[in-house]
Structures are given as C-alpha cells and as structure tokens.
Design an enzyme around this catalytic site. Structure first.
Site, PDB file in Angstrom:
ATOM      1  CD  GLU A  34      -2.758  -1.300   0.064  1.00  0.00           C
ATOM      2  OE1 GLU A  34      -3.104  -0.267  -0.537  1.00  0.00           O
ATOM      3  OE2 GLU A  34      -3.100  -2.436  -0.303  1.00  0.00           O
ATOM      4  CG  ASP A  59     -10.133   4.594  -4.563  1.00  0.00           C
ATOM      5  OD1 ASP A  59     -10.624   5.696  -4.206  1.00  0.00           O
ATOM      6  OD2 ASP A  59      -9.756   3.735  -3.755  1.00  0.00           O
ATOM      7  CB  THR A 118      -7.214   6.359   0.624  1.00  0.00           C
ATOM      8  OG1 THR A 118      -8.256   5.951  -0.265  1.00  0.00           O
ATOM      9  CG2 THR A 118      -6.571   5.129   1.235  1.00  0.00           C
TER      10      THR A 118
END
Length: 281
Positions: free
Chosen positions: A66, A84, A89
C-alpha cells in the site's frame, strides 16, 4: 479499506493488459501442491497472527503493497484521494471517507478525545459517506489529519479501529477455519482490501467461493489446498475492479510463501509487490 496508492495505479496501468491476460484459475489448474508435513501443520497452528511479532510482520507486508515501504508506523499521517471513487484514503489501514470506516474512526477518536482537531469534520464525513465527495472537508481536512497523526490518542484510535474492523475478525475466522499464521494473514489482507460486506467481492464471499473448491482444515481439508483455493477466489475478486487488478500481492508474495510451505510465516521473508523487492530478516 485499502486501495492501491497513486504509484500503484501507474504501475497497474503498465502491467494491466498482461495481468488480465492470465486466467484466474491458472493456479487451480497447476499441479497439486505437495501437502505440508504433519509437523508443519502443528507448527502453523501453534502461534497466531495476533502474536505481537507476527502482527508487526503482517503490518509491514501490507504496507509494502500500500505504501511501498515496510515502515507502516509512518502511515498514520498518510492521506490522499487516489481517484478510486472512495474519497480520501488515509492512515495505517487506508480508512476511506467514502466507505464508512473513516467516519467510524473519527467518531471513536472524538469519543476518547472530545474537541480534537478532526471532530469538527464529523458532520461533513457523515454527508460524504458512501461517495467520493470532499464537500465540507476541503481545503484543510488533509492538513488537520496530518496534525492529528502527531497525537498518540489518534494513533491509538487508528490501531483500535484496524483491530476491531479488520484484524480481529480475520484472525478469529482463520483460527475457526484451523489455518496458521499465513492463512490468517491471507484473510487479513483480503478483508483490508475488500471489506466484509454483502457484495460478491467481500471477504465473506471470497471465502464462500473458495468453499466450492476446497475445505478448510477445521472441516477436514488440507491447509495448503484450502489456501490455494482461497487465493484463487481472492484473485478473482481483485480482477473485478480495475483499481485492484494487479494481483502481485498474491502472486509474488502470499503464493510464494504458500508454495514454500511457510504456513507459520517465519522469517526471513522475501517477496515482490508491483515488481518492488522486499525483505524481512
């Protein structure tokens, strides 16, 4: 939940065609792996992923995929919109403003520390939940997230929510299925990326898909055979979404350790994610 970061999306674009050309069932049709010795099966069950050393290894492996780094503790302050469809995020587990877990994190943080720097964003987080909107968050939410990450209480809140929503359920299911540390990690990595909702690519439905091909040890199945079936189902789920279509975190990491019979996820560990090499000694 986690989704690949910007660097990963760029790599995925380069590799996408080649990856998608590989049949999802490629591993299922390969020669059946040699079953691990009985002693290895016992060893795998002796220690769980919730052992502090194993848990730290799990966090490093996830961070390699990640964040392109083994330093997972540097990710409390991470935040960006990776386009996304999930909004922002952020943090050690990729909490997203569009998938409810970021909202629950800030609610919990505010419970244990009222008046914190992120508390004022709760109304906006409730409104954008389920969307990719930044309404009410910009322009200062990202700066305040970074500021909050210097607070030990916010780090504890991230740890708490990671464990409650992702880590503990994965380990609990792994132990119930009779799989060792590697198996519990494959569950954890899957629930981190896919969540555990009702959609076809969620963790519980990945597991259900695997159950049509094999049985876990708790049901009399072979652990290696079961984990191969689970990873086949995981790869299928990943390929249902472009943002997840690079499956190297399975192919050149988890599958490598499984083929070596390293059911206890013992070090040293060597793997690649998106072509980048990593090592834990």
């Amino acid at each position: 939940m986690f989704t690949p970061h910007r660097k990963r999306l760029a790599v995925s674009t380069l590799l996408g065609a080649a990856l998608l050309a590989v049949p999802v069932t490629a591993h299922a049709t390969a020669a059946a792996p040699t079953a691990a010795p009985a002693s290895a099966q016992v060893s795998a069950a002796a220690v769980g992923l919730d052992d502090p050393v194993k848990k730290d290894i799990a966090m490093q492996i996830v961070s390699s995929a990640e964040n392109s780094s083994l330093n997972w503790k540097a990710q409390y302050k991470y935040i960006e919109d990776i386009d996304d469809g999930r909004g922002y995020t952020a943090g050690i587990i990729g909490f997203c403003s569009g998938t409810h877990d970021m909202l629950e994190l800030v609610e919990y943080y505010t419970q244990i520390k009222p008046g914190n720097v992120l508390a004022k964003y709760l109304p906006a987080l409730r409104k954008v939940d389920g969307s990719d909107s930044h309404a009410g968050l910009d322009p200062n939410f990202t700066k305040d997230w970074v500021k909050a990450a210097s607070d030990s209480d916010f780090k504890k809140a991230q740890d708490h929510e990671r464990d409650r929503v992702y880590f503990n359920p994965a380990v609990k299911q792994g132990k119930a299925d009779g799989v060792g540390v590697l198996g519990q990690f494959t569950y954890y990595d899957a629930i981190v990326m896919h969540g555990d909702g009702d959609d076809s690519t969620s963790f519980r439905n990945i597991r259900k898909r695997a159950l049509t091909k094999a049985k876990p040890p708790a049901q009399g199945g072979n652990e290696t055979t079961w984990l191969n079936a689970f990873l086949d189902a995981r790869v299928w789920a990943m390929k249902q979404e472009e943002a997840h279509s690079d499956t190297s975190r399975v192919d050149t990491a988890q599958r490598v350790w499984l083929k070596k019979g390293n059911l206890n996820l013992n070090t040293p560990l060597d793997w690649k994610v998106y072509g980048d090499p990593f090592h834990i000694g």
